[in-house]
Design a protein around this motif. Structure first.
Motif, mmCIF file in Angstrom:
data_model
loop_
_atom_site.group_PDB
_atom_site.id
_atom_site.type_symbol
_atom_site.label_atom_id
_atom_site.label_comp_id
_atom_site.label_asym_id
_atom_site.label_seq_id
_atom_site.Cartn_x
_atom_site.Cartn_y
_atom_site.Cartn_z
ATOM 1 N N UNK A 1 0.831 -1.209 0.000
ATOM 2 C CA UNK A 1 0.000 0.000 0.000
ATOM 3 C C UNK A 1 0.867 1.261 0.000
ATOM 4 N N UNK A 2 1.956 1.239 0.730
ATOM 5 C CA UNK A 2 2.804 2.445 0.763
ATOM 6 C C UNK A 2 3.444 2.732 -0.592
ATOM 7 N N UNK A 3 3.571 1.693 -1.424
ATOM 8 C CA UNK A 3 4.074 1.958 -2.787
ATOM 9 C C UNK A 3 3.027 2.665 -3.632
ATOM 10 N N UNK A 4 1.787 2.450 -3.264
ATOM 11 C CA UNK A 4 0.704 3.066 -4.043
ATOM 12 C C UNK A 4 0.434 4.497 -3.606
ATOM 13 N N UNK A 5 0.802 4.805 -2.346
ATOM 14 C CA UNK A 5 0.435 6.102 -1.766
ATOM 15 C C UNK A 5 1.668 6.987 -1.588
ATOM 16 N N UNK A 6 1.637 8.144 -2.180
ATOM 17 C CA UNK A 6 2.705 9.112 -1.951
ATOM 18 C C UNK A 6 2.151 10.222 -1.073
ATOM 19 N N UNK A 7 2.848 10.518 0.020
ATOM 20 C CA UNK A 7 2.297 11.493 0.953
ATOM 21 C C UNK A 7 3.250 12.666 1.123
ATOM 22 N N UNK A 8 2.736 13.860 1.011
ATOM 23 C CA UNK A 8 3.556 15.047 1.242
ATOM 24 C C UNK A 8 3.008 15.743 2.487
ATOM 25 N N UNK A 9 3.886 15.909 3.484
ATOM 26 C CA UNK A 9 3.431 16.405 4.782
ATOM 27 C C UNK A 9 3.444 17.928 4.870
ATOM 28 N N UNK A 10 2.798 18.419 5.943
ATOM 29 C CA UNK A 10 2.771 19.863 6.219
ATOM 30 C C UNK A 10 4.176 20.414 6.354
ATOM 31 N N UNK A 11 4.996 19.690 7.146
ATOM 32 C CA UNK A 11 6.354 20.160 7.403
ATOM 33 C C UNK A 11 7.333 19.277 6.633
ATOM 34 N N UNK A 12 7.909 19.813 5.546
ATOM 35 C CA UNK A 12 8.764 18.976 4.697
ATOM 36 C C UNK A 12 9.965 18.395 5.441
ATOM 37 N N UNK A 13 10.383 19.049 6.543
ATOM 38 C CA UNK A 13 11.517 18.507 7.301
ATOM 39 C C UNK A 13 11.249 17.080 7.764
ATOM 40 N N UNK A 14 9.951 16.756 7.904
ATOM 41 C CA UNK A 14 9.602 15.424 8.389
ATOM 42 C C UNK A 14 9.852 14.341 7.368
ATOM 43 N N UNK A 15 10.186 14.704 6.131
ATOM 44 C CA UNK A 15 10.341 13.640 5.158
ATOM 45 C C UNK A 15 11.657 13.672 4.382
ATOM 46 N N UNK A 16 12.589 14.537 4.797
ATOM 47 C CA UNK A 16 13.885 14.529 4.124
ATOM 48 C C UNK A 16 14.788 13.466 4.739
ATOM 49 N N UNK A 17 15.434 12.728 3.878
ATOM 50 C CA UNK A 17 16.338 11.671 4.328
ATOM 51 C C UNK A 17 17.726 11.898 3.760
#
Lengths: 298, 319
Positions: free
Chosen positions: B113-129
């Motif tokens: 399911x996570x491959x099907x769903x792309x999520x962009x959060x309110x605070x982009x810092x939460x998703x930078x790797x």
């Protein structure tokens, strides 16, 4: 006294090959007791500018004077605690400034840190909570368990609780619902006009702040390309697209009205109600004129 | 395939546009669609409580067709972000059934399911790797086991599309708020998910960038390969979408077309929304007895004649 920036530049990672200049030779004068709006496209230097105002960042060149504190590039720092007590900064992302275990602890942290008694701190916290329209039932929550909008309100409340003389806010309305955004702007406007606080707001939504701001600064490529009142902004609005901004709808409507009625250098009306009221006056004056002409020619 | 035009007005009650999603009809409808397994998002009677007791999400039933563009509106703290976090298993529903792209969300299917769903959060810092924007974009693509050539080409393509080609070698923390949000979106788009969930992803963008992002969403919608679900307070973004879901205190309380929302004062108040500037101005003018100039009828109607005086400034109130 206010805030003066003289030949200020700021470069991130100044001593590394990744150096990146965010502000270039900035000359600015921000009046005390005024509400100033700062706009500019992403990366134009707005957030960097704000962080210079309470010494979080220090200028790599030039001099920043805030109230009676002067921060000169390359010189030994004065004590910053008195400055930080008087200048409250709300960051772009609330997560960057909420750190306590509960919302209540976060709200009293600032006042306690600056010497308030626990009772005074609790009273300031509750006042700030109420001003931001947050329910008391949230006080026991971990700040990161709040919703995005509540978290932002909490971050603003934690700064309001310190009752600083200068309030500096970086995009305070982002992620708030529209009614909360309007309420926040009105609150800040009231704090400015009734309590004499200096308020500086970075915003991407010029339309919302235009009816309230005394002064505007437009940043572009690390420099202020406009400084002045709304009237000046209305006159130079055509240049905004060059700075990566679109012309606010209220200014476009005011331009239409100016052209239609041949208005010149009049203080612009930029809220829907004020604009409608002015249009009404102009239409009525026109109707009277026509009637007079009609009576005379008869 | 865009199934929007053939969708039945699911779950809508006969009274106005407000919906009682807990009504039996709504539930049956969702149950029937559960069996079909053709929708992109299906939620059947989903509830969730952060503390295990007080429900933050209450009995939500919802169906979103493939290719639809749906916005989710509501006051701060009403449960919007919580609801979408249930959809890719970031939070686990206390009860009810969730199905994404025909796959039922269970512990064994979270990866699919996570491959099907792309999520962009309110605070982009939460998703930078990654240590650079480019690495950050590559991270997700490497996880999908794509070849180096494909990874390179997707990074180039989506960076260009989001206007961040010049930022690829920068550390995400060096970017401004707006640039960060575009970089976060680019990293998600490059993975080409079927369902894209945007949690106020345009809130930090300046007006011009917001306009560009809206254009990007329009373009993506036209391509028909994405289902878009966007949490937003932005009136223009809501107006551009096909359908608005309104949340209030953990429940879905309305499911309607954007123009219907803008005409419904009660719902607007519930969402703590204000009318777009032009409509506010039109209202203020009408209050003062100046009716809007009807579109395509510069002389006005018998009920609202447009006088010469008014025509000097024929304010066009249409959005």
């Amino acid at each position: 006294m206010g805030i003066q920036l003289e030949h200020v530049s700021y470069t991130y990672d100044a001593r590394s090959p990744l150096r990146q200049t965010a502000l270039r030779d900035v000359e600015l004068d921000l009046a005390e007791g005024a509400l100033t709006g700062i706009a500019g496209s992403s990366g134009s230097g707005k957030s960097t500018l704000l962080q210079l105002l309470n010494g979080i960042l220090l200028p790599t060149e030039g001099s920043v004077k805030v109230l009676d504190v002067r921060l000169n590039a390359g010189e030994k720092l004065p004590k910053l605690a008195p400055l930080r007590k008087r200048v409250g900064l709300v960051f772009q992302f609330p997560e960057q400034q909420l750190f306590a275990r509960t919302l209540e602890e976060d709200l009293v942290f600032g006042p306690l840190n600056f010497g308030a008694s626990p009772e005074e701190a609790a009273a300031s916290a509750r006042k700030a909570l109420e001003a931001m329209g947050l329910e008391e039932s949230l006080l026991g929550r971990h700040p990161l368990q709040l919703s995005g909008g509540q978290r932002r309100k909490a971050a603003i409340a934690s700064v309001l609780a310190m009752e600083p003389d200068i309030l500096v806010l970086d995009e305070p309305g982002a992620t708030l619902d529209q009614v909360s955004r309007t309420e926040l702007i009105r609150l800040l406007h009231r704090l400015c006009k009734e309590e004499g606080k200096t308020v500086i707001i970075v915003t991407h939504r010029l339309d919302e702040l235009l009816p309230y701001a005394d002064r505007w600064i437009i940043m572009h490529d690390g420099r202020p390309v406009f400084q002045g009142a709304a009237r000046g902004l209305v006159d130079t609005a055509a240049k905004l697209p060059d700075y990566g901004l679109s012309v606010p709808l209220s200014i476009r409507c005011w331009h239409e009205l100016e052209t239609a009625y041949g208005l010149q250098a009049e203080e612009p009306c930029l809220s829907p109600a004020a604009l409608a009221e002015r249009a009404m006056q102009l239409m009525e004056a026109d109707a009277r004129k026509e009637l007079n002409l009609c009576v005379k020619s008869c | 395939m865009n199934r929007v035009k053939t969708r039945p007005p699911n779950g809508r009650s006969a009274v106005g546009n407000q919906v009682n999603f807990t009504a039996a009809g709504g539930k049956e409808h969702v149950a029937a669609r559960m069996a079909e397994q053709t929708d992109m998002v299906l939620l059947d009677n989903v509830s969730f409580a952060y503390d295990g007791q007080h429900e933050d999400i209450k009995n939500v039933c919802l169906a979103i067709g493939r290719g639809e563009w749906v916005t989710l509106a509501g006051a701060n703290g009403c449960g919007k972000s919580t609801l979408i976090r249930l959809m890719n298993g970031l939070l686990r529903a206390r009860c009810g059934c969730i199905s994404i792209g025909g796959v039922r969300l269970e512990s064994g299917t979270v990866g699919v399911i996570r491959q099907k769903v792309g999520m962009v959060f309110q605070n982009p810092d939460n998703q930078f790797i990654g240590a650079t924007v480019e690495e950050d974009m590559a991270f997700g693509l490497e996880g999908m086991c794509l070849g180096a050539e494909e990874i390179g080409s997707r990074i180039t393509r989506y960076a260009m599309r989001l206007g961040i080609s010049g930022l690829l070698h920068r550390h995400p923390q060096e970017l401004s708020g707006g640039q960060k949000q575009r970089a976060a979106l680019a990293a998600i788009l490059a993975m080409e998910p079927e369902l894209i969930i945007l949690d106020e992803a345009s809130s930090m963008l300046d007006e011009k960038a917001r306009g560009e992002m809206l254009e990007l969403l329009r373009e993506m919608h036209r391509e028909e390969r994405y289902t878009l679900l966007s949490i937003t307070h932005d009136a223009e973004e809501i107006a551009a979408s096909q359908r608005v879901l309104v949340m209030d205190r953990g429940r879905l309380t309305a499911d309607l077309a954007p123009r219907e929302l803008f005409r419904n004062g009660d719902l607007l108040r519930l969402c703590r929304m204000e009318l777009p500037f032009r409509l506010q101005l039109a209202q203020e003018l009408e209050k003062r007895g100046i009716p809007p100039v009807p579109e395509g009828d510069p002389a006005g109607t018998a009920a609202y004649p447009v006088t010469e005086v008014m025509r000097k400034w024929a304010f066009n109130w249409s959005m």
